[in-house]
Design an enzyme around this catalytic site. Structure first.
Site, mmCIF file in Angstrom:
data_model
loop_
_atom_site.group_PDB
_atom_site.id
_atom_site.type_symbol
_atom_site.label_atom_id
_atom_site.label_comp_id
_atom_site.label_asym_id
_atom_site.label_seq_id
_atom_site.Cartn_x
_atom_site.Cartn_y
_atom_site.Cartn_z
ATOM 1 N N HIS A 141 21.385 -4.021 1.191
ATOM 2 C CA HIS A 141 19.948 -4.166 1.449
ATOM 3 C C HIS A 141 19.270 -4.661 0.169
ATOM 4 C CE1 HIS A 141 15.781 -3.191 2.263
ATOM 5 N NE2 HIS A 141 16.113 -3.162 3.546
ATOM 6 N N SER A 171 9.235 -6.872 8.274
ATOM 7 C CA SER A 171 7.945 -6.685 8.938
ATOM 8 C C SER A 171 7.989 -6.907 10.449
ATOM 9 C CB SER A 171 6.878 -7.583 8.283
ATOM 10 O OG SER A 171 6.687 -7.204 6.942
ATOM 11 N N LYS A 194 14.843 4.352 5.604
ATOM 12 C CA LYS A 194 14.715 4.340 4.134
ATOM 13 C C LYS A 194 14.527 5.767 3.598
ATOM 14 C CE LYS A 194 13.128 -0.376 4.372
ATOM 15 N NZ LYS A 194 12.323 -1.454 3.825
ATOM 16 N N GLU A 196 16.642 -3.874 -1.270
ATOM 17 C CA GLU A 196 16.133 -2.827 -2.162
ATOM 18 C C GLU A 196 17.256 -2.279 -3.040
ATOM 19 O OE1 GLU A 196 14.274 -0.520 0.897
ATOM 20 O OE2 GLU A 196 12.768 -2.087 1.129
ATOM 21 N N ASN A 225 15.912 1.400 10.119
ATOM 22 C CA ASN A 225 16.235 1.810 8.755
ATOM 23 C C ASN A 225 15.083 2.684 8.261
ATOM 24 O OD1 ASN A 225 16.781 2.020 6.046
ATOM 25 N ND2 ASN A 225 16.508 -0.156 5.576
ATOM 26 N N GLY A 281 8.522 -5.130 4.260
ATOM 27 C CA GLY A 281 7.474 -4.162 3.934
ATOM 28 C C GLY A 281 6.154 -4.783 3.528
ATOM 29 N N GLU A 334 17.146 -10.883 6.085
ATOM 30 C CA GLU A 334 15.913 -10.219 5.703
ATOM 31 C C GLU A 334 15.333 -10.901 4.465
ATOM 32 O OE1 GLU A 334 15.762 -5.944 7.293
ATOM 33 O OE2 GLU A 334 16.670 -5.894 5.321
HETATM 34 P P1 PGA Z 1 10.265 -3.536 7.133
HETATM 35 O O1 PGA Z 1 11.681 -3.286 6.471
HETATM 36 O O2 PGA Z 1 10.466 -3.634 8.617
HETATM 37 O O3 PGA Z 1 9.437 -2.346 6.739
HETATM 38 O O4 PGA Z 1 9.734 -4.811 6.572
HETATM 39 C C1 PGA Z 1 12.817 -3.942 6.945
HETATM 40 C C2 PGA Z 1 14.016 -3.538 6.145
HETATM 41 O O5 PGA Z 1 13.906 -3.373 4.935
HETATM 42 O O6 PGA Z 1 15.127 -3.353 6.684
#
Ligand code: PGA
Length: 255
Positions: free
Chosen positions: A94, A211, A11, A96, A9, A170, A164
């Site tokens: 997601h 992460s 983003k 976010e 992803n 992140g 997640e």
């Molecule tokens: P990350 O993000 O690996 O940077 O923690 C995962 C995600 O949001 O899908």
């Protein structure tokens, strides 16, 4: 269980040039890999350029979002049918999007229904926040999100679920294999069994995300309840993303 799955992803990162380069590098290292399915999810404006780069490889394309309607006066949105012309996968719900764009389980439900209707494979993201975890509510929250997001969906064709935890996204602080085992092996599998019966439920791939790195992925994909990973930050580094995919393939094929 079927072929493991690793999803990148990207983003809202990179330029057009960087997206092309990343896609080219990934397709050079992973393009012929059959033991693990690879999906990359670039930002909307780069989808076609990335599609061109991965065209001759086995890598698949996903979008990070979609609108559930086919068309209409919805300035700035990208419809499910537009996405389905270009992509095979779409990330839905997601955290976010839930957090910054007020996506509710009802909206997520409409997107999943629409993705399935138009032949896209939705990747449904679920996960608890830190206070829900601290209050011991993780399993309940995740189960509730899945039930509400799949309300009325009789046949979850192409569906993948990604666990997640929000506190792990992140932050550089991934969940532990124990937590993943408890939530995915417990709450998620139980909920899917209840909704679709064991036989159908076990065909739904389950990914861990939050992460994930080349260093820690092995501990997650070694779990029976995990079929792969949803990778954010580390998916922007082609070497590390390739490591993650190859480790997943090695661990899963030696199962
Ligand atoms: P990350 O993000 O690996 O940077 O923690 C995962 C995600 O949001 O899908």
């Amino acid at each position: 269980m079927s072929t493991p799955l690793v999803v990148g992803n990207w983003k809202m990162n990179g330029s057009l040039h960087e997206a092309r380069t990343l896609a080219k590098e990934i397709s050079e290292t992973l393009g012929n890999t059959k033991e693990v399915k690879i999906v990359v999810c670039p930002p909307y404006p780069y989808l076609l350029a990335v599609k061109n780069e991965i065209e001759k490889s086995l890598i698949r394309l996903g979008a990070q979002n979609c609108h559930w309607e086919e068309k209409g006066a919805l300035t700035g949105e990208v419809s499910i049918t537009m996405v389905s012309e270009i992509c095979e996968y779409v990330i839905v719900g997601h955290s976010e999007r839930r957090q910054f764009f007020s996506e509710t389980d009802e909206i997520v439900n409409q997107k999943i229904a629409s993705a399935i209707k138009f032949g896209l494979s939705p990747i449904l993201c679920v996960g608890e926040n830190l206070s829900q975890r601290e209050n011991g509510e993780a399993s309940t929250v995740v189960s509730r999100q899945i039930q509400a997001s799949l309300e009325g969906i009789q046949s979850p064709d192409g569906l993948t679920i990604a666990y997640e935890p929000i506190w792990a996204i992140g932050t550089g602080v991934p969940a532990t294999p124990e937590i993943v085992s408890e939530v995915m092996g417990g709450s998620i599998i139980n909920t899917l069994n209840r909704l679709y019966g064991e036989q159908r439920a076990e065909q739904i791939p389950l990914l861990y995300g939050g992460s994930v790195t080349g260093e820690n992925v092995e501990a997650f994909v070694a779990l029976d309840c995990v079929n792969g990973a949803l990778v954010g930050g580390a998916s922007l580094r082609s070497n590390e993303f390739s490591d993650i995919a190859l480790i997943t393939s090695r661990v899963k094929t030696s199962d």
